[in-house]
Design an enzyme around this catalytic site. Structure first.
Site, short mmCIF file in Angstrom:
data_model
loop_
_atom_site.label_atom_id
_atom_site.label_comp_id
_atom_site.label_asym_id
_atom_site.label_seq_id
_atom_site.Cartn_x
_atom_site.Cartn_y
_atom_site.Cartn_z
N LYS A 33 24.43 14.64 -4.02
CA LYS A 33 24.13 13.29 -3.55
C LYS A 33 22.83 12.78 -4.17
O LYS A 33 22.07 13.55 -4.76
CB LYS A 33 24.03 13.27 -2.02
N TYR A 242 -9.89 3.14 -7.13
CA TYR A 242 -9.92 2.24 -5.98
C TYR A 242 -10.67 2.87 -4.81
O TYR A 242 -10.50 4.05 -4.50
CB TYR A 242 -8.50 1.89 -5.54
#
Length: 349
Positions: A33, A242
């Site tokens: 899957k 950041y």
């Protein structure tokens, strides 16, 4: 430039399937899957078929066409989500076998595709998919169990061998499926490792095929190398990234690497993960951003052109531990910008 180079080792996937298959006395399927856990069902599924898998599992009927293009029509393909509204044409055309999860799905399947193969999924305590014992008892008046190609359930705590829910679910599965004249399946990767009481007539490994826990002996399947875009010298006290969350405590060299959370290297890796230059770990410096990672390479004798974030030295589960998640999320999050290459299938396959 690609964000990095992802190498997928098909021979390792085949070796992992064979090793898990050798632990049981019953047939072994394969869960492919989510595009074979993000690695490409077009390559992975044929390799598993060559290794010996004859039964495949996908999450949704919409995954069926790609899998059928890869393996043809001769092998069984079961759909965990069952027969959803709108799935009928896909189930018919691509010869998919829905795992019916409710009375509603039973009615839909029998009305839309009378005579078409099906399986049944039972809920034995995970409370996610499948019919609970009372619902199954009622449905059995409509659906003789012997007409199903497979009756399956899923363990909630198989990754923890000592968890009491494993034995509890096993007892429930035995009780509600004991009169079924159909093949039974309870074990995914963790269930295989719990031993023969959990194996029944078919096992269906997923994450263990792709090198993940709880199968600790699995061969690593992926290697991810990331190119260095720029090297920068920092003085003590200078910050990186950041939020200025990393501060140089010494004269430092920072490598800016091409990849970020847009490529599946989730922001939670900030501050806890490393990249590797050969045998040497190089810690992240600052936050993971969308397209870039900054890495402290001060202690390297030679400045690198690339660094590895997934390899035999740092597996998907090692990286997951650093991010406080699981290997499944790391593996299935790897993005489309990587240049991908395939290490060939085992010559023995």
């Amino acid at each position: 430039m690609a964000a990095g180079h992802l190498t997928i080792d098909l021979a390792a996937i085949q070796a992992n399937w064979r090793a898990l298959d050798a632990m049981t006395a019953c047939p072994t399927g394969a869960v492919v899957k989510a595009d074979a856990y993000g690695l490409g069902v077009d390559r992975v599924a044929p390799a598993l078929a060559e290794a010996g898998a004859r039964t495949f599992f996908i999450a949704q009927a919409q995954e069926g066409p790609a899998l059928r293009r890869a393996i043809g029509l001769g092998l069984q393909v079961f759909v965990f989500s069952g027969h959803m509204e709108g799935d009928t044409d896909l189930i018919r055309e691509f010869q998919l076998i829905p795992m019916l999860n409710s009375l509603e799905q039973v009615v839909r399947h029998f009305e839309a595709l009378p005579g078409h193969p099906f399986g049944v999924q039972l809920d034995t305590g995970m409370n996610r998919l499948g019919m609970e014992p009372a619902e199954w008892a009622a449905v059995r008046e409509i659906v003789p169990a012997g007409n199903a190609l497979l009756i399956a359930s899923h363990l909630a705590c198989a990754d923890d061998p000592g968890h009491p829910q494993n034995a509890a679910q096993l007892a429930v599965f035995r009780e509600i499926a004991q009169e079924a004249d159909a093949p039974l399946s309870l074990a995914a990767t963790g269930g295989i490792l719990l031993g023969p009481d959990y194996h029944f007539d078919l096992t269906r490994p997923g994450i263990g095929l792709y090198g993940g826990a709880p199968y600790s002996s699995a061969d690593p399947v992926v290697k991810l190398d990331l190119p260095v875009i720029q090297l920068r010298d920092l003085d003590p006290g200078e910050t990186v990234g950041y939020g200025a969350s990393w501060t140089a405590a010494r004269q430092s060299v920072i490598a800016t690497v091409s990849a970020g959370y847009a490529d599946g290297l989730i922001r939670a890796l900030s501050g806890g993960a490393s990249l590797w230059a050969g045998e040497t770990p190089c810690p992240l410096a600052g936050r993971v951003s969308m397209d870039l990672i900054t890495v402290d390479v001060t202690d390297l004798a030679e400045k690198p052109d690339a660094l590895s974030i997934l390899s035999k030295r740092q597996t998907i589960d090692d990286l997951a531990d650093a991010a406080g998640t699981i290997g499944y999320e790391i593996l299935t999050s790897l993005g489309p910008r990587y240049e991908r290459s395939i290490r060939p299938k085992d010559a023995a396959s």
